[in-house]
Design an enzyme around this catalytic site. Structure first.
Site, PDB file in Angstrom:
ATOM      1  N   GLU A 106       8.326  34.722  43.535  1.00  0.00           N
ATOM      2  CA  GLU A 106       7.341  34.090  42.640  1.00  0.00           C
ATOM      3  C   GLU A 106       6.352  33.250  43.441  1.00  0.00           C
ATOM      4  O   GLU A 106       5.157  33.219  43.141  1.00  0.00           O
ATOM      5  CB  GLU A 106       8.068  33.236  41.593  1.00  0.00           C
ATOM      6  CG  GLU A 106       8.858  34.099  40.610  1.00  0.00           C
ATOM      7  CD  GLU A 106       9.614  33.290  39.568  1.00  0.00           C
ATOM      8  OE1 GLU A 106      10.474  32.484  39.985  1.00  0.00           O
ATOM      9  OE2 GLU A 106       9.346  33.465  38.374  1.00  0.00           O
ATOM     10  N   GLU A 126      17.231  36.955  38.730  1.00  0.00           N
ATOM     11  CA  GLU A 126      17.677  35.916  37.772  1.00  0.00           C
ATOM     12  C   GLU A 126      18.541  36.469  36.654  1.00  0.00           C
ATOM     13  O   GLU A 126      19.438  35.797  36.149  1.00  0.00           O
ATOM     14  CB  GLU A 126      16.459  35.200  37.184  1.00  0.00           C
ATOM     15  CG  GLU A 126      15.756  34.249  38.134  1.00  0.00           C
ATOM     16  CD  GLU A 126      14.870  34.933  39.165  1.00  0.00           C
ATOM     17  OE1 GLU A 126      14.802  36.185  39.173  1.00  0.00           O
ATOM     18  OE2 GLU A 126      14.256  34.216  39.970  1.00  0.00           O
TER      19      GLU A 126
END
Ligand SMILES: NC(=O)c1ccc[n+]([C@@H]2O[C@H](COP(=O)([O-])OP(=O)(O)OC[C@H]3O[C@@H](n4cnc5c(N)ncnc54)[C@H](O)[C@@H]3O)[C@@H](O)[C@H]2O)c1
Length: 696
Positions: A106, A126
């Site tokens: 990210e 995640e």
């Protein structure tokens, strides 16, 4: 202490992430990145910024050491770091080598340009913790790799080599040369060519049939992830990247992330993640305890377990000497190993070269002298103390000083085995699970005399052969089998009271277990439990248990290996087919005891089975057989098919609330057909319940 260094390479500022072991994005590192970007912005001599990690890690994502602490949420959060980069007046280039995962990816997606080394891998994992990427990953990734690829990556959490993504807009360049010079060259180029400050957020997701694709994906993902809410939430967040402007999409992502954080499934998955890592740490064995080198291994016995155990080491490139007493048994054992590898070859999971290399590492022998130079020897002979004694006396006389002598015993007293040698400090239990080349769990049994460096060595060795090791003290059954005995006993009582094996199995499988107690019995062999019960009958003549399993064994129904157990089996298949004769046998037995069958609810079945594990676990913990509650959860998740989204028996009990668990136990104790003594809440459980506390 800073977690990143800042240096100038001509007009390019280089921020080098330096937060071992994985460049986790902890608070100090986040602060250092912002400070570096700010410093570059205010230095007129700087024209561009490069963000780089080390060869092995750009960044592994969030710093797990900060999980659950205020630091995790403290500003600058990762969202703020990314915003700072996007607003930088000078281009920021992410230079990615090694692993670039989660928040690390990210972060890279927040940079204006990205360059990767060809051997790097990227992932947004995640979902494996029951979450979704919460720092823009669901919005930015589809904008550069496309909807389908992004969705696959985010819903699976899989690690993807950058070479697979080299035709996408994820990376501006993928290089084989040294990364830093290549990144500096890219920095010069973007400045000299005036490429500006492109932001991923300003791109569109190009997908002409987005809605149709998303609908298809919703159906597939929904069907595949019934017990887990995260994959569908990931999907909805990714869908928002198509249908909504960036900021609104990011809001959907944020809300999804916060909602998932509160789910019991995510709590369970995060618990298991941390528990598995914690299992390798032993409180009184410091991390810097020296270890012994394990370059060559001996295995005694080439049966079911010996063969599987040997394969673990062969797979890891460690030579194995395998010893038997009879040539025929040895040949059979070697043949089974070869056949297993050949099956992998047929399935395309192994190449011929690798097969040959592994077999070449195996030295079959009938002669103990061949064990003179092994560093570790694991005994897997018959489960009889007399046989173990012969083997360990022999090993003591032939093995070199410092060699670790291990036993794979499931039930025998390791301290007694250690006493057969003049070096009990070098003796340890290594309890593998069947099939030993497949099952992840390894119980490391710590004897009274086992030396700390022996423990440290076998824990490190476990990692090398890709096992999840948990330390257990010496007791009958160690952690896992001692608990499963109570679970099986409850299964028997349930039959006596009115259930069929199928009803019990279905109820607990619906709860999430891979297999109910009766299908498990058929797989493991009902004769094993039979032998244990016979021994118990001598040790504890008053112990209460259902006789149904004995009746089944008397019929020769041992399970899959005889084609018949609690269920019937068709050769070559593992499907359990209910058998009317067995159901009648149970009914007859019930009638002979004068019991009127009653309808037992699925809820009662699940509670009795699971809470029996919990109560025994509480005793195990209190006795110090297990070091910590989370170790017990690891044993059950990795060795016994306990549903991972429930976090293990003790995590599950915590979620239910220990007061409620203790109340249920007191209720079960009232049942005259059950074992009232067993259902007295273990003292530790009673105490925690009274204090409103939890195991974990
Ligand atoms: N089968 C399981 O599911 C399981 C799981 C965990 C642990 N264990 C333990 O592993 C051990 C072995 O079990 P198994 O299922 O592989 O048994 P097995 O009967 O399949 O194999 C035992 C092998 O040991 C050999 N052997 C016997 N005496 C020997 C000696 N003195 N020297 C050398 N070889 C000898 C036999 O020839 C046989 O090949 C036992 O202690 C058992 O409790 C078994």
């Amino acid at each position: 202490m800073s977690s990143a260094s800042y240096s100038l390479h001509g007009p390019v500022a280089v921020i080098t992430l330096d937060n071992p072991p994985v460049n986790g994005l902890g608070l100090a590192l986040r602060q250092a990145i912002v400070a570096g970007v700010d410093a570059a912005a205010s230095d007129p001599a700087v024209q561009a910024v490069v963000l780089i990690g080390n060869e092995r890690f750009f960044s592994g994502g969030a710093d797990v050491r900060e999980f659950g602490t205020p630091k995790a949420m403290q500003e600058p959060t990762l969202l703020t770091v990314i915003r700072t980069i996007e607003r930088s007046p000078k281009p920021v280039i992410a230079a990615v080598s090694g692993v670039c995962m989660g928040g690390g990816l990210e972060l890279a997606l927040g940079c204006h340009f990205r360059i990767a080394h060809t051997e790097a891998t990227v992932a947004l994992p995640e979902v494996k913790l029951g979450l979704l990427p919460g720092a823009g990953g669901t919005q930015r990734l589809p904008r550069v790799v496309g909807l389908e690829t992004a969705l696959n990556m985010i819903v699976s959490g899989a690690q993807v080599p950058v070479t697979q993504l080299k035709d996408t807009a994820l990376f501006d360049e993928v290089v084989t040369s040294e990364l830093l010079p290549a990144a500096l060259a890219l920095a010069h180029k973007v400045v000299s060519e005036g490429r500006g400050l492109p932001r991923v957020r300003d791109r569109q997701v190009n997908e002409p049939n987005a809605e149709a694709f998303l609908q298809f994906a919703r159906n597939t993902v929904g069907a595949m992830s019934k017990q887990f809410p995260a994959p569908l939430k990931c999907l909805e967040a990714v869908a928002a990247s198509v249908s909504k402007p960036f900021d609104e999409g990011q809001k959907v992502e944020r809300e999804g992330f916060l909602a998932l954080m509160q789910t019991p499934e995510s709590r369970a998955l995060r618990h298991v993640f941390a528990a598995e890592r914690a299992a390798s740490k032993i409180s009184d064995v410091p991390a810097d305890t020296p270890t012994r080198a394990i370059a060559k291994v001996g295995v005694i016995g080439a049966g079911t377990m010996g063969g599987g155990i040997a394969m673990n080491f062969l797979n890891a490139g460690i030579p194995v000497v395998m010893l038997e007493t009879q040539a025929a048994a040895l040949e059979r054992g070697v043949g089974t190993i070869r056949k297993n590898y050949e099956n992998s070859l047929k399935k395309g999971k192994l190449t011929q070269d690798k097969l040959d290399a592994r077999m070449a590492l195996l030295q079959p022998t009938l002669d103990y002298a061949d064990l003179a130079d092994v560093d570790l020897v694991i005994e897997a002979v018959f489960e009889e103390m007399g046989v173990k004694q012969q083997v360990f006396e022999k090993l003591d006389s032939v093995c070199k000083p410092g060699a670790i002598l291990a036993s794979n015993t499931s039930t025998l007293d390791l301290n007694q085995i250690a006493a057969f040698t003049k070096r009990p400090q070098d003796v340890v239990g290594l309890h593998f699970f069947s099939p030993a080349n497949v099952m992840r769990l390894l119980e490391v049994v710590r004897g009274e005399a086992t030396a700390k460096d022996v423990l440290a060595t076998v824990m490190a060795m476990a990692k090398k052969i890709k096992k999840t090791a948990v330390v257990s003290g010496v007791c009958d059954g160690f952690i896992g089998n001692r608990m499963v005995e109570q679970y099986a006993r409850q299964g028997g009582f349930l039959l006596d009271e009115g259930c069929t094996p199928e009803q019990v199995d279905k109820a607990i499988e619906k709860f999430g277990f891979a297999m109910g107690p009766f299908r498990m019995g058929d797989l493991a062999g009902n004769d094993i439990g039979w032998a244990i019960r016979k021994r118990r009958a001598v040790e504890y003549p008053d112990m209460k248990y259902s006789k149904t399993a004995d009746l089944l064994c008397e019929k020769g129904r041992y399970g899959q290996k005889t084609g018949a157990g609690w269920y019937d089996y068709v050769p070559g298949k593992r499907d359990a087919i209910p058998n009317a004769e067995v159901v009648q046998m149970i009914a007859d037995h019930r009638a002979s005891l004068g019991i009127t069958p009653r309808k037992v609810s699925d809820e009662e079945i699940v509670q009795r089975l699971v809470f029996s594990l919990v109560n025994e676990a509480a005793h195990i913990l209190e006795e110090g057989i297990a070091n910590k509650a989370s170790d017990i959860d690891v044993v059950y998740i990795f060795g016994y098919g306990f549903p991972v989204h429930r976090g293990g028996p003790l995590k599950y009990a915590d979620e239910v609330g220990l007061f409620n668990v203790a109340q249920a136990m007191k209720r079960f104790a009232q049942n005259p057909l059950d074992d009232a003594t067993f259902w007295q809440p273990a003292p530790l459980l009673a105490r925690l319940a009274a204090e409103g506390k939890t195991f974990n």
